[in-house]
Design an enzyme around this catalytic site. Structure first.
Site, PDB file in Angstrom:
ATOM      1  N   ARG A  82       0.837  -1.207   0.000  1.00 19.39           N
ATOM      2  CA  ARG A  82       0.000   0.000   0.000  1.00 19.39           C
ATOM      3  C   ARG A  82       0.868   1.252   0.000  1.00 19.39           C
ATOM      4  O   ARG A  82       0.540   2.250  -0.643  1.00 19.39           O
ATOM      5  CB  ARG A  82      -0.966  -0.033   1.192  1.00 19.39           C
ATOM      6  CG  ARG A  82      -2.112   0.939   1.062  1.00 19.39           C
ATOM      7  CD  ARG A  82      -3.183   0.706   2.115  1.00 19.39           C
ATOM      8  NE  ARG A  82      -2.638   0.765   3.469  1.00 19.39           N
ATOM      9  CZ  ARG A  82      -3.311   0.417   4.560  1.00 19.39           C
ATOM     10  NH1 ARG A  82      -4.548  -0.020   4.467  1.00 19.39           N
ATOM     11  NH2 ARG A  82      -2.750   0.491   5.747  1.00 19.39           N
ATOM     12  N   LYS A 184      -2.629   6.310   1.667  1.00 16.23           N
ATOM     13  CA  LYS A 184      -2.416   6.984   2.949  1.00 16.23           C
ATOM     14  C   LYS A 184      -1.536   8.217   2.731  1.00 16.23           C
ATOM     15  O   LYS A 184      -0.355   8.234   3.057  1.00 16.23           O
ATOM     16  CB  LYS A 184      -1.806   6.016   3.965  1.00 16.23           C
ATOM     17  CG  LYS A 184      -2.883   5.117   4.586  1.00 16.23           C
ATOM     18  CD  LYS A 184      -2.316   4.098   5.544  1.00 16.23           C
ATOM     19  CE  LYS A 184      -2.163   4.601   6.954  1.00 16.23           C
ATOM     20  NZ  LYS A 184      -3.407   4.658   7.710  1.00 16.23           N
ATOM     21  N   GLU A 220     -16.200   5.783   5.063  1.00 15.81           N
ATOM     22  CA  GLU A 220     -15.460   5.263   6.226  1.00 15.81           C
ATOM     23  C   GLU A 220     -15.378   6.360   7.278  1.00 15.81           C
ATOM     24  O   GLU A 220     -16.101   7.346   7.199  1.00 15.81           O
ATOM     25  CB  GLU A 220     -14.076   4.778   5.788  1.00 15.81           C
ATOM     26  CG  GLU A 220     -13.227   5.861   5.145  1.00 15.81           C
ATOM     27  CD  GLU A 220     -11.838   5.404   4.758  1.00 15.81           C
ATOM     28  OE1 GLU A 220     -11.300   4.497   5.401  1.00 15.81           O
ATOM     29  OE2 GLU A 220     -11.281   5.997   3.822  1.00 15.81           O
TER      30      GLU A 220
HETATM   31  N1  PLP Z   1      -9.297   4.004   6.847  1.00  9.36           N
HETATM   32  C1  PLP Z   1      -8.469   4.994   7.202  1.00  9.36           C
HETATM   33  C2  PLP Z   1      -8.788   6.363   6.749  1.00  9.36           C
HETATM   34  C3  PLP Z   1      -7.330   4.719   7.963  1.00  9.36           C
HETATM   35  O1  PLP Z   1      -6.501   5.711   8.330  1.00  9.36           O
HETATM   36  C4  PLP Z   1      -7.080   3.399   8.369  1.00  9.36           C
HETATM   37  C5  PLP Z   1      -5.885   3.070   9.142  1.00  9.36           C
HETATM   38  O2  PLP Z   1      -4.883   2.706   8.630  1.00  9.36           O
HETATM   39  C6  PLP Z   1      -7.963   2.393   7.979  1.00  9.36           C
HETATM   40  C7  PLP Z   1      -9.064   2.729   7.228  1.00  9.36           C
HETATM   41  C8  PLP Z   1      -7.739   0.973   8.369  1.00  9.36           C
HETATM   42  O3  PLP Z   1      -6.721   0.393   7.587  1.00  9.36           O
HETATM   43  P1  PLP Z   1      -5.820  -0.780   8.132  1.00  9.36           P
HETATM   44  O4  PLP Z   1      -6.735  -1.861   8.551  1.00  9.36           O
HETATM   45  O5  PLP Z   1      -4.975  -1.161   6.966  1.00  9.36           O
HETATM   46  O6  PLP Z   1      -5.030  -0.225   9.267  1.00  9.36           O
HETATM   47  C1  COI Z   2      -3.918   2.994  11.564  1.00  6.52           C
HETATM   48  O1  COI Z   2      -4.868   2.350  12.006  1.00  6.52           O
HETATM   49  O2  COI Z   2      -2.779   2.515  11.465  1.00  6.52           O
HETATM   50  C2  COI Z   2      -4.116   4.361  11.121  1.00  6.52           C
HETATM   51  O3  COI Z   2      -3.293   4.818  10.373  1.00  6.52           O
HETATM   52  C3  COI Z   2      -5.276   5.100  11.632  1.00  6.52           C
HETATM   53  C4  COI Z   2      -4.924   6.394  12.278  1.00  6.52           C
HETATM   54  C5  COI Z   2      -4.124   6.226  13.539  1.00  6.52           C
HETATM   55  C6  COI Z   2      -4.302   7.352  11.327  1.00  6.52           C
END
Ligand code: PLP
Ligand code: COI
Length: 342
Positions: A82, A184, A220
């Site tokens: 990612r 991200k 989300e």
């Molecule tokens: N959506 C957003 C906007 C986020 O910042 C995060 C965190 O990383 C997620 C979803 C969840 O993603 P992940 O499960 O890869 O941490």
């Molecule tokens: C994560 O869950 O790792 C995120 O990036 C969410 C938030 C802390 C930015």
């Protein structure tokens, strides 16, 4: 290694400076040799691409001490992939998956004393990021970059742990420019701060964002994806949208729901007006793990989730127990999900 003297049970989701971090510089067209440094501060040009044009992207993953005492990371290859997509979209040089995992291994082995003990409820959060550190005054990519990875022990993302939270239907959109919602990019988070503060001031833990084009479909929150459980308790539904972050936790949970719990899973656009028909609503992400939502506030009235404000509903509880069991080595993981560091 001797654990640091930290009250693990009191940790929230905050930054604690640890002993070592990994740093690697890209300049003159290639990555230089990377390595660990004890310097937690960075010095960059006042005209750095990150500062002027927000050319910065990040990742987030967790490291766990398992029941057997091993130190493991959960699916770090997916974070590397990612981050590579984020770098492509922000015109930054990419770090290969192998180099990403090598940096992770070095970082964690150097900070072993900060890995929270098995059963403490805390975990080691890893924050990899790449940003433009060289000077750029015209709107253009930076001439140089730093890839950095630090770690910090963390507790629950939402105060109150797994207690249901109240969230608010946001008037704003989460993602910044068109087509960057699924990476991200630091800019996306900067653009969500205003809405996040509005929610907090109004007494809510998070925002529910709708699709920017039609304001009809659920996207989300500021830092997590949604999962919904149907009233019969048999199906997990998660929004499908090109403008939400493809959560690694959510993708993993869909596999866990189907293969470990025998539930039906569905990824499809979810209209906001359907939400009141679900039994349980959860936020999922690395930081959030699975956090239950008890109520969604809107200007036209509140949506009270049937599972209520007292405790997490039964299906989300099983999902949470199963995924954390896999992460902590209590339940056998699907092939390739657990990366053993030491
Ligand atoms: N959506 C957003 C906007 C986020 O910042 C995060 C965190 O990383 C997620 C979803 C969840 O993603 P992940 O499960 O890869 O941490
Ligand atoms: C994560 O869950 O790792 C995120 O990036 C969410 C938030 C802390 C930015």
């Amino acid at each position: 290694m001797q654990k640091k003297d930290i009250d693990w049970s009191k940790l929230g989701f905050g930054y604690m400076k640890t002993d070592w971090r990994y740093s690697r510089i890209w300049k003159d067209g290639s990555w230089q040799e990377g390595g660990l440094t004890d310097k937690a501060e960075v010095t960059i040009s006042e005209c750095a691409g990150a500062l002027q044009y927000a050319q910065t992207g990040f990742e987030g993953l967790k490291v766990y001490e398992t029941k057997k005492g091993e130190i493991v990371a959960f699916r770090p290859d997916l974070n590397a992939e990612r981050l590579q997509r984020t770098c492509d979209r922000l015109v930054m040089p990419k770090i290969s998956t192998g180099d990403f995992i090598d940096a992770l291994d070095q970082l964690v082995k150097a900070n072993l004393g900060y890995v929270p003990p098995y059963g403490s409820g805390a975990t080691l959060y890893i924050r990899p990021f790449i940003y433009g550190c060289g000077p750029v005054i015209g709107v253009a990519p930076s001439p140089s970059y730093e890839f950095r990875m630090f770690c910090t022990p963390v507790g629950p993302y939402f105060k109150g742990g797994v207690k249901p939270i109240r969230i608010m239907l946001s008037d704003y959109d989460r993602a910044a420019p068109h087509g960057t919602g699924d990476i991200k990019a630091g800019l996306n988070y900067a653009m969500s701060l205003y809405a996040g503060e509005a929610a907090h001031k109004a007494g809510f833990s998070e925002n529910m964002y709708l699709d920017a084009a039609t304001r009809t479909y659920v996207e989300e929150t500021g830092g997590a994806n949604f999962i919904f459980i149907t009233r019969d308790g048999r199906k997990v539904i998660t929004p499908k949208s090109p403008s939400i972050l493809p959560s690694i936790t959510r993708r993993s949970l869909m596999v866990v729901a189907r293969d470990y719990l025998g539930l039906e899973v569905e990824e499809r656009p979810v209209r906001f007006d359907e939400v009141s028909s679900f039994a349980e609503v959860g936020l999922c992400g690395t930081a959030a793990v699975i956090s239950p939502v008890g109520q969604i506030h809107t200007k036209d009235g509140d949506v009270d989730v049937p599972s209520g404000m007292q405790e997490m509903g039964p299906v989300l509880t099983r999902l949470r127990e199963t995924i954390t069991g896999i992460q902590m080595g209590e339940i056998e993981a699907p092939e390739g999900w657990i990366h053993r560091i030491c």
